[in-house]
Design an enzyme around this catalytic site. Structure first.
Site, PDB file in Angstrom:
ATOM      1  N   LYS A   1      35.351  41.323 -72.827  1.00 46.81           N
ATOM      2  CA  LYS A   1      34.909  39.793 -72.356  1.00 46.81           C
ATOM      3  C   LYS A   1      34.561  38.977 -73.736  1.00 46.81           C
ATOM      4  CE  LYS A   1      32.301  41.185 -69.007  1.00 46.81           C
ATOM      5  NZ  LYS A   1      32.287  42.795 -69.295  1.00 46.81           N
TER       6      LYS A   1
ATOM      7  N   ARG B   1      29.870  37.769 -60.984  1.00 49.70           N
ATOM      8  CA  ARG B   1      29.682  39.306 -61.217  1.00 49.70           C
ATOM      9  C   ARG B   1      29.424  39.932 -59.570  1.00 49.70           C
ATOM     10  NH1 ARG B   1      28.309  39.829 -66.550  1.00 49.70           N
ATOM     11  NH2 ARG B   1      28.371  42.127 -67.365  1.00 49.70           N
TER      12      ARG B   1
ATOM     13  N   ARG C   1      29.168  49.912 -80.389  1.00 50.37           N
ATOM     14  CA  ARG C   1      28.203  48.642 -80.546  1.00 50.37           C
ATOM     15  C   ARG C   1      26.640  49.201 -80.738  1.00 50.37           C
ATOM     16  NH1 ARG C   1      29.050  43.964 -76.119  1.00 50.37           N
ATOM     17  NH2 ARG C   1      27.786  45.444 -75.102  1.00 50.37           N
TER      18      ARG C   1
ATOM     19  N   ARG D   1      22.008  46.954 -79.233  1.00 50.94           N
ATOM     20  CA  ARG D   1      21.451  46.053 -78.091  1.00 50.94           C
ATOM     21  C   ARG D   1      20.812  47.127 -77.167  1.00 50.94           C
ATOM     22  NH1 ARG D   1      25.983  42.459 -75.173  1.00 50.94           N
ATOM     23  NH2 ARG D   1      25.451  43.571 -73.204  1.00 50.94           N
TER      24      ARG D   1
ATOM     25  N   ARG E   1      25.612  50.614 -65.504  1.00 49.98           N
ATOM     26  CA  ARG E   1      26.326  49.397 -65.731  1.00 49.98           C
ATOM     27  C   ARG E   1      27.583  49.617 -65.301  1.00 49.98           C
ATOM     28  NH1 ARG E   1      25.343  48.227 -71.756  1.00 49.98           N
ATOM     29  NH2 ARG E   1      27.178  46.435 -71.426  1.00 49.98           N
TER      30      ARG E   1
END
Ligand code: B4P
Length: 193
Positions: free
Chosen positions: A19, A95, A134, A140, A151
């Protein structure tokens, strides 16, 4: 289409579907302002605002920040936009069904309508592998295996129902999110033409 016309696009998909990556490209290509609720939240966290302090633990656990906070952030971004028309690309919002209803109300209030909801489809193995990659690259704090698993669960329970929501309203455009960033971008451009 004149740039004074309103255009409201939203990008949906599970965590790691691309996204944020596609939102930046699409916003540039169509001269839209990108509104990423994830980026806005991370900005609050890094500035240590009261909102950021409240959001950090929720994000680190992979849960959703309350609709009230999120809708408030989007509302102020729309109120503070530079142009008369509403030309925005929503990345990661809405969401939940409550956020989708709130978006309808906000757009009505600002005199615009949703142009399309683009859904990026990617299988779970690929999602996990992208997010772990990532984690290596950027560190992160919500990109660890336990949080990623949560998630995904949260996405299935709270966000997936929006696929039907936008399908029923004739707004859904599904796109295969596998392949290179350029290939995926070309597919998105095609479904929006
Ligand atoms: P987000 O920031 O939206 O995080 P995300 O779902 O992981 O998507 P992101 O955009 O970062 O990743 P992308 O798929 O582009 O949300 C983070 C948290 O904020 C949420 O968990 C929640 O707590 C909170 N939050 C945000 N919005 C909220 C809302 N509306 N309501 C409540 N809470 C909210 O990319 C992932 C990786 O894949 C990247 O490393 C990228 O480089 C890579 N990638 C992208 N495209 C690829 C491709 N084609 N091939 C290979 N890799 C690719």
């Amino acid at each position: 289409m004149a740039l004074t016309d309103s255009e409201v696009l939203l990008l949906m998909g599970p965590p790691g579907a691309g996204k944020g990556t596609q939102a930046s490209k699409l916003a540039r290509a169509r001269v839209l302002t990108k509104l990423s609720t994830g980026d806005m939240l991370r900005d609050h966290v890094s500035r240590g605002t009261a909102l950021g302090q409240e959001a950090k633990a929720i994000m680190d656990a992979g849960n959703l920040v309350s609709d009230e906070i999120i809708v408030g952030m989007v509302r102020s971004a729309l109120e503070n936009r530079e142009n008369e028309s509403v030309r925005v690309l929503l990345d990661g919002f809405p969401r939940t069904p409550g956020q989708a209803d709130a978006l309808n109300d906000l757009l009505t209030e600002f005199g615009a309508g949703l142009s399309a909801a683009v859904l990026l489809e990617v299988n779970e193995d690929e999602l996990v592998s992208r997010l772990l990659q990532r984690a290596n690259d950027q560190g992160r704090s919500d990109d660890n295996e336990e949080t990623i698993r949560n998630r995904m669960k949260v996405y299935k329970n709270q966000t997936q129902p929006l696929i039907d929501y936008y399908q029923t309203r004739g707004k859904l455009r599904s796109v295969d999110g596998l392949g290179s960033v350029e290939d995926v971008f070309a597919r998105i451009t095609e479904v929006l033409s």
